[in-house]
Design a protein around this motif. Structure first.
Motif, PDB file in Angstrom:
ATOM      1  N   PHE A  18       0.843  -1.197   0.000  1.00 38.33           N
ATOM      2  CA  PHE A  18       0.000   0.000   0.000  1.00 38.33           C
ATOM      3  C   PHE A  18       0.877   1.246   0.000  1.00 38.33           C
ATOM      4  O   PHE A  18       1.722   1.423   0.879  1.00 38.33           O
ATOM      5  CB  PHE A  18      -0.925   0.008   1.221  1.00 38.33           C
ATOM      6  CG  PHE A  18      -1.970  -1.081   1.197  1.00 38.33           C
ATOM      7  CD1 PHE A  18      -3.250  -0.819   0.756  1.00 38.33           C
ATOM      8  CD2 PHE A  18      -1.648  -2.368   1.605  1.00 38.33           C
ATOM      9  CE1 PHE A  18      -4.211  -1.820   0.722  1.00 38.33           C
ATOM     10  CE2 PHE A  18      -2.603  -3.384   1.572  1.00 38.33           C
ATOM     11  CZ  PHE A  18      -3.881  -3.103   1.132  1.00 38.33           C
ATOM     12  N   ASP A  19       0.659   2.094  -0.980  1.00 36.03           N
ATOM     13  CA  ASP A  19       1.393   3.350  -1.108  1.00 36.03           C
ATOM     14  C   ASP A  19       0.739   4.405  -0.219  1.00 36.03           C
ATOM     15  O   ASP A  19      -0.427   4.771  -0.426  1.00 36.03           O
ATOM     16  CB  ASP A  19       1.382   3.802  -2.564  1.00 36.03           C
ATOM     17  CG  ASP A  19       2.128   5.106  -2.785  1.00 36.03           C
ATOM     18  OD1 ASP A  19       2.700   5.646  -1.826  1.00 36.03           O
ATOM     19  OD2 ASP A  19       2.116   5.596  -3.940  1.00 36.03           O
ATOM     20  N   ALA A  20       1.469   4.885   0.786  1.00 30.68           N
ATOM     21  CA  ALA A  20       0.917   5.861   1.723  1.00 30.68           C
ATOM     22  C   ALA A  20       0.676   7.221   1.083  1.00 30.68           C
ATOM     23  O   ALA A  20       0.007   8.078   1.667  1.00 30.68           O
ATOM     24  CB  ALA A  20       1.854   6.017   2.927  1.00 30.68           C
ATOM     25  N   SER A  21       1.204   7.430  -0.126  1.00 28.28           N
ATOM     26  CA  SER A  21       1.002   8.684  -0.863  1.00 28.28           C
ATOM     27  C   SER A  21       0.005   8.525  -2.010  1.00 28.28           C
ATOM     28  O   SER A  21      -0.163   9.449  -2.809  1.00 28.28           O
ATOM     29  CB  SER A  21       2.338   9.202  -1.411  1.00 28.28           C
ATOM     30  OG  SER A  21       3.216   9.566  -0.367  1.00 28.28           O
ATOM     31  N   PHE A  22      -0.652   7.401  -2.074  1.00 24.03           N
ATOM     32  CA  PHE A  22      -1.583   7.116  -3.167  1.00 24.03           C
ATOM     33  C   PHE A  22      -2.740   8.118  -3.177  1.00 24.03           C
ATOM     34  O   PHE A  22      -3.273   8.477  -2.122  1.00 24.03           O
ATOM     35  CB  PHE A  22      -2.125   5.699  -3.014  1.00 24.03           C
ATOM     36  CG  PHE A  22      -2.981   5.226  -4.144  1.00 24.03           C
ATOM     37  CD1 PHE A  22      -2.437   5.011  -5.397  1.00 24.03           C
ATOM     38  CD2 PHE A  22      -4.327   4.979  -3.946  1.00 24.03           C
ATOM     39  CE1 PHE A  22      -3.229   4.567  -6.448  1.00 24.03           C
ATOM     40  CE2 PHE A  22      -5.125   4.530  -4.984  1.00 24.03           C
ATOM     41  CZ  PHE A  22      -4.577   4.326  -6.242  1.00 24.03           C
ATOM     42  N   LYS A  23      -3.131   8.556  -4.385  1.00 24.89           N
ATOM     43  CA  LYS A  23      -4.214   9.537  -4.524  1.00 24.89           C
ATOM     44  C   LYS A  23      -5.368   9.019  -5.375  1.00 24.89           C
ATOM     45  O   LYS A  23      -6.359   9.741  -5.551  1.00 24.89           O
ATOM     46  CB  LYS A  23      -3.680  10.826  -5.160  1.00 24.89           C
ATOM     47  CG  LYS A  23      -2.668  11.586  -4.330  1.00 24.89           C
ATOM     48  CD  LYS A  23      -2.351  12.930  -4.961  1.00 24.89           C
ATOM     49  CE  LYS A  23      -1.715  12.786  -6.328  1.00 24.89           C
ATOM     50  NZ  LYS A  23      -1.411  14.101  -6.938  1.00 24.89           N
ATOM     51  N   ASN A  24      -5.244   7.825  -5.924  1.00 28.22           N
ATOM     52  CA  ASN A  24      -6.312   7.211  -6.711  1.00 28.22           C
ATOM     53  C   ASN A  24      -6.816   8.131  -7.823  1.00 28.22           C
ATOM     54  O   ASN A  24      -8.014   8.226  -8.092  1.00 28.22           O
ATOM     55  CB  ASN A  24      -7.480   6.793  -5.817  1.00 28.22           C
ATOM     56  CG  ASN A  24      -8.420   5.818  -6.514  1.00 28.22           C
ATOM     57  OD1 ASN A  24      -8.012   5.075  -7.401  1.00 28.22           O
ATOM     58  ND2 ASN A  24      -9.677   5.829  -6.104  1.00 28.22           N
ATOM     59  N   GLY A  25      -5.891   8.839  -8.475  1.00 28.47           N
ATOM     60  CA  GLY A  25      -6.267   9.700  -9.582  1.00 28.47           C
ATOM     61  C   GLY A  25      -6.849  11.045  -9.196  1.00 28.47           C
ATOM     62  O   GLY A  25      -7.259  11.822 -10.057  1.00 28.47           O
ATOM     63  N   VAL A  26      -6.908  11.318  -7.899  1.00 32.15           N
ATOM     64  CA  VAL A  26      -7.429  12.608  -7.432  1.00 32.15           C
ATOM     65  C   VAL A  26      -6.268  13.607  -7.459  1.00 32.15           C
ATOM     66  O   VAL A  26      -5.463  13.664  -6.531  1.00 32.15           O
ATOM     67  CB  VAL A  26      -8.023  12.493  -6.010  1.00 32.15           C
ATOM     68  CG1 VAL A  26      -8.568  13.839  -5.551  1.00 32.15           C
ATOM     69  CG2 VAL A  26      -9.111  11.434  -5.972  1.00 32.15           C
ATOM     70  N   ASP A  27      -6.192  14.395  -8.500  1.00 35.83           N
ATOM     71  CA  ASP A  27      -5.053  15.304  -8.675  1.00 35.83           C
ATOM     72  C   ASP A  27      -5.339  16.729  -8.208  1.00 35.83           C
ATOM     73  O   ASP A  27      -4.413  17.507  -8.006  1.00 35.83           O
ATOM     74  CB  ASP A  27      -4.627  15.330 -10.151  1.00 35.83           C
ATOM     75  CG  ASP A  27      -4.081  13.975 -10.605  1.00 35.83           C
ATOM     76  OD1 ASP A  27      -3.353  13.345  -9.809  1.00 35.83           O
ATOM     77  OD2 ASP A  27      -4.404  13.549 -11.729  1.00 35.83           O
ATOM     78  N   SER A  28      -6.600  17.066  -8.065  1.00 33.39           N
ATOM     79  CA  SER A  28      -6.953  18.425  -7.661  1.00 33.39           C
ATOM     80  C   SER A  28      -7.223  18.489  -6.169  1.00 33.39           C
ATOM     81  O   SER A  28      -8.248  17.987  -5.687  1.00 33.39           O
ATOM     82  CB  SER A  28      -8.186  18.910  -8.424  1.00 33.39           C
ATOM     83  OG  SER A  28      -8.632  20.148  -7.910  1.00 33.39           O
ATOM     84  N   ARG A  29      -6.300  19.106  -5.446  1.00 28.84           N
ATOM     85  CA  ARG A  29      -6.506  19.275  -4.011  1.00 28.84           C
ATOM     86  C   ARG A  29      -7.727  20.146  -3.739  1.00 28.84           C
ATOM     87  O   ARG A  29      -8.501  19.876  -2.810  1.00 28.84           O
ATOM     88  CB  ARG A  29      -5.253  19.886  -3.371  1.00 28.84           C
ATOM     89  CG  ARG A  29      -5.422  20.216  -1.904  1.00 28.84           C
ATOM     90  CD  ARG A  29      -4.113  20.646  -1.272  1.00 28.84           C
ATOM     91  NE  ARG A  29      -4.315  21.037   0.127  1.00 28.84           N
ATOM     92  CZ  ARG A  29      -3.342  21.289   0.976  1.00 28.84           C
ATOM     93  NH1 ARG A  29      -2.073  21.185   0.581  1.00 28.84           N
ATOM     94  NH2 ARG A  29      -3.603  21.634   2.225  1.00 28.84           N
TER      95      ARG A  29
END
Length: 267
Positions: A18-29
């Motif tokens: 499991f990547d603790a920095s994973f964003k699942n394609g959510v690029d817009s904060r």
């Protein structure tokens, strides 16, 4: 690339997968934070309905390594819920009285009442984590606790409590940065102690203990959610969505009003 938040029960969980920095394609904060706000707003109404209904409860279990963001999650995600119906219970080193009882005694007392949301900042899982890493009880004692915990959670669910278990997954490098930030920030330095640095040296032992706890206590009725927590905004986005969806699934209803209200005259 995809990475699940939940893993099907019966499968071995390895945190290295499991990547603790994973964003699942959510690029817009900005978009994620806007959706977080929408979820927080929806939870405010849903929690109010749950309180009015007064039939069921929601228990949120937060676990993670030091600096993983348990306090931050509570501040940002639960801020819209009335403290009248939401209680936070931190579980620190047990007292002498608590040690004189079984390990779930202090936990059961803190389970939320009907209509309420309870948040455990650490939990009964400390008794298969800290006690294991520091060898506070024999292995044949803490190993049996997995089944005991599963039975306890089954009991709560059968009684009307929905359980959302969240493991805040951060990397070792991220923890180092957060500990250094505490060391050099006067407003956060009070949160740091030499014990935190000592615990960090046991990182690998804790990872193994967590993997076993996540694997053995990952059930259909109380599954674990492994939330990438290196990015605080993404952590808040995922957890607010999880909790909103849980409350929407519960679908709490206002109780019917008294039958004679139409005749009531307020002078």
């Amino acid at each position: 690339m995809s990475q699940p938040i939940t893993v099907k029960p019966g499968h071995k969980i390895r945190l290295a997968d499991f990547d603790a920095s994973f964003k699942n394609g959510v690029d817009s904060r900005e978009a994620a934070e806007a959706e977080t706000e929408a979820s927080v707003s929806a939870m405010t109404d849903l929690a109010y309905r749950l309180y009015a209904e007064n039939r069921r409860a929601l228990l949120i279990v937060l676990q993670g390594m030091d600096t993983a963001g348990k306090d931050g999650t509570i501040r940002h995600v639960m801020r819209g819920v009335s403290p009248q119906s939401c209680q936070v219970k931190p579980f620190k080193q047990p007292s002498a009285e608590e040690l004189d009882h079984d390990f779930l005694w202090r936990i059961h007392k803190a389970v939320p009442a009907k209509g309420n949301i309870g948040i455990f900042n650490r939990s009964h899982y400390e008794d298969v984590l800290v006690v294991r890493v520091h060898n506070l009880v024999p292995q044949d004692v803490w190993e049996k606790r997995y089944d005991t915990i599963n039975g306890f959670e089954r009991f709560l669910v059968d009684g009307g409590t929905t359980i959302i278990k969240i493991f805040l997954h951060i990397s070792k490098d991220e923890q180092k940065e957060r500990l250094e930030e505490r060391l050099h920030d006067a407003k956060k330095r009070w949160k740091l102690s030499p014990a935190d640095v000592a615990e960090r040296k046991l990182w690998d032992d804790y990872q193994r203990a967590y993997e076993d706890a996540l694997t053995h206590c990952n059930t259909d009725y109380a599954p674990w959610h492994i939330v990438p927590a290196n990015r605080k905004w993404y952590r808040n986005f995922v957890i607010s969505k999880l909790l909103r969806e849980a409350l929407e699934k519960m679908d709490p209803k206002f109780p019917p009003p008294a039958s004679d209200l139409d005749k009531l005259v307020i002078e």
